[in-house]
Write an enzyme that holds these catalytic residues in place. Sequence first.
Site, PDB file in Angstrom:
ATOM      1  CD  GLU A  85       8.989 -22.299  21.957  1.00  0.00           C
ATOM      2  OE1 GLU A  85       8.632 -21.227  22.473  1.00  0.00           O
ATOM      3  OE2 GLU A  85       9.135 -23.335  22.623  1.00  0.00           O
ATOM      4  CG  ASN A 144      10.746 -24.875  25.600  1.00  0.00           C
ATOM      5  OD1 ASN A 144      10.140 -23.821  25.770  1.00  0.00           O
ATOM      6  ND2 ASN A 144      11.527 -25.066  24.560  1.00  0.00           N
ATOM      7  CG  ASP A 167       6.976 -26.839  24.194  1.00  0.00           C
ATOM      8  OD1 ASP A 167       7.899 -26.274  24.805  1.00  0.00           O
ATOM      9  OD2 ASP A 167       6.045 -26.216  23.662  1.00  0.00           O
TER      10      ASP A 167
END
Lengths: 140, 619
Positions: free
Chosen positions: B218, B302, B344
């Site tokens: 992230e 991801n 995701d």
Amino acid sequence: MIRIAPVIPAMVLAGSLLTMPDCAQAQNDPVYSVQNGIVDQHTFNGYRRYGESCHRCHGPDGSGSSYAPSLVDSLKNLNYEQFAQVVINGRQNVTTSSNNVMPSFGLTPDVALYLDDIYGYLKARSDGKLERGRPKRADD
Amino acid sequence: MIRNVCGPKSRMDQRGINVARFRTSLLGCSILLGLGSAVVLGGPAAANDELTKLQGDANQWVMPAGNYANQRYSALDKITADNVGKMHPVWSFSTGVLRGHEGGPLVIGNVMYLSTPFPNNVFALDLNDNGKILWKYEPHQDPAVIAVMCCDTVNRGVSYADGKIFLSQADATLVALDAKTGKEVWSVKNGDPAKGETMTSAPVVVKDKVLVGISGGEFGVQGRMTAYNIKDGKLAWKAYSVGPDDQILFDPQKTMSLGHPVGANSSLSTWQGEQWKNGGGSVWGWTAYDPALNLVYYGSGNPGTWNPAQRPGDNKWSMTVFARDADTGVAKWVYQMTPHDEWDYDGVNEMILADINVKGKPVKALVHFDRNGFAYTLDRTNGDLLVAEKYDPAVNWASHVDPETGRPDVQKQYSTQAGGEDHNVKGICPAALGSKDQQPASFSPKTGVFYVPTNHVCMDYEPFKVSYTAGQPFVGATLSMFPPQGQQNLGNFIAWDASQGKILWSDPETFSVWSGALATAGNVVFYGTLDGYLKAVDMKTGKELYKYKTPSGIIGNINTYMHDGHQYIAVLSGVGGWAGIGMAAGLAGDTEGLGAVGAYKQLSNYTQLGGVLSVFSVD
């Protein structure tokens, strides 16, 4: 339209701009608009920026997580100045029993540039004017 | 409407500072990338047979997943389906740490080793003396790293080999401790938290190397697996998930994907410009190892930013199963499950190695329950796709996986790419949590069946444009999560036939099942629940045989061992992790139409923080 802040007469506003008043003045706190469940663009942007930078600790819709407080609750007590102070400077509570660190977002464009919008969104949640989930936009 | 009159001034101030910060970051980034090229120091590895032997001893629990095959299975059979009803807690141990406790303890001989979430304390407990603390290791880490950990400050456990305990610290430091004394033998810096690089997964020791991944999907990191020599912490190999061939350690002719060589620049050609540098593909799951094939298996996370419109292409090799040579790190085969991710659906979940019959033929299989809701059965010798079926009927983002191309048939109405930026795509199942996250499944060689903790949650997902700043979140989507329409259970614990791709039985759970399962030869399967129960169910039917409410929600993994003639079951409780973020206050959909039921489903009404190890036995 729900207006949270009273409308300030234009003259006072002009004067304020010239003197750059203390942001703590409640009447200058950011506002939001929720009309028939539809929010203004700033409030929507606040929701979005919250999702980008705050959600992963403070949980969905500002409702808190197992380790970070609910901002829906916090904003019942924090005014804008206090909110901005915490977001810009961050906060650390690291003790033998606690390991909570809120980073400083003062240099994070996605947060610092939209502090007012994020506050407005969370204030709307805190005031009970916005339900959980994605707020509706005028162009939805 | 009046906006904050102080706004413009403060914004301009901020912008001024921000511009300067941006420049510094970009400069720092380019310098680091210049130095970041892969180092390959191949050559024959000195054999370390110790672990290969130890993993066969059911009396101990010598590696995080129980064995190299990631099976989380124990041949112990003192606790059985007949007597587990009489199981009871025999001792417990408070870790002194409040945040989410994933992973679980190791048992080596008469000593139990366990690690905590940040500050990542490590304890050695004497099983001969009621869990007395033999030593405690307290790392000194800058608490600033807490702020760049994605989803709580979890740590998924330590590993053992060669008289050492290996710890992945949050601040991306890998430490080797003397297993007898807890004294530091060596430490090495494996990443930079200032760029959002952290470590959460358990290290895995293979032969003379210890393998560690990097977290930070992230934060736009360039994900990688790195191998260090267990003797001195010297870098052995480093394999990125995305980037040029020499960084991802691919041989264009010999690295295979579904039976074909990947060719040159197989990753670079699927990214626009230099986006791969923030391309994600973080490595934070459970690594498996097949000693006979000398291959290690793991998945990547991801691609950078959750906004698919911002990164055209397949974004290889994010969302991918890697099979790499344990000595050199060179990839033998790869398989990308979710090309150009739009939801995701990280591919990091555990790879379980099992020799099973698939459609009537014996296969050296790799079975993987992906976040995307499909369970994949692959031939682990060559990466051929054998089975890909939904393991939660709610899954709707793709109708099926094409057996030839391996690609999912994405349903346009659930495509966040097709909807474009600033378009809210509704009712996607599963949610970004996946039909299952990292909480590892178990496999019983006795029954040939997989026992899987799952999530049963859907989402709305709206991507939007973001810019990359080192060390800052690089997300670019908002999402709301809720139970599948008309349903109220947020999780299931299922038994899975990986040959047919079918659910054999399914136990509904109030919340997502976020704990690693354990299958035993006593015909019992164990798992933990977010509301804090340790549960034992009948392996054949899923019928509940025993439950006990531990002090906090369970996101840890169950293990078992023998001591003084008794079989013990051990589990860490301590609610948190991503589940603790998403469910503490209930899900968005819970309050819409469900009213009081929604409020009832707030996890915070069931359990509070607190790390405790609970140990159970039968007299």
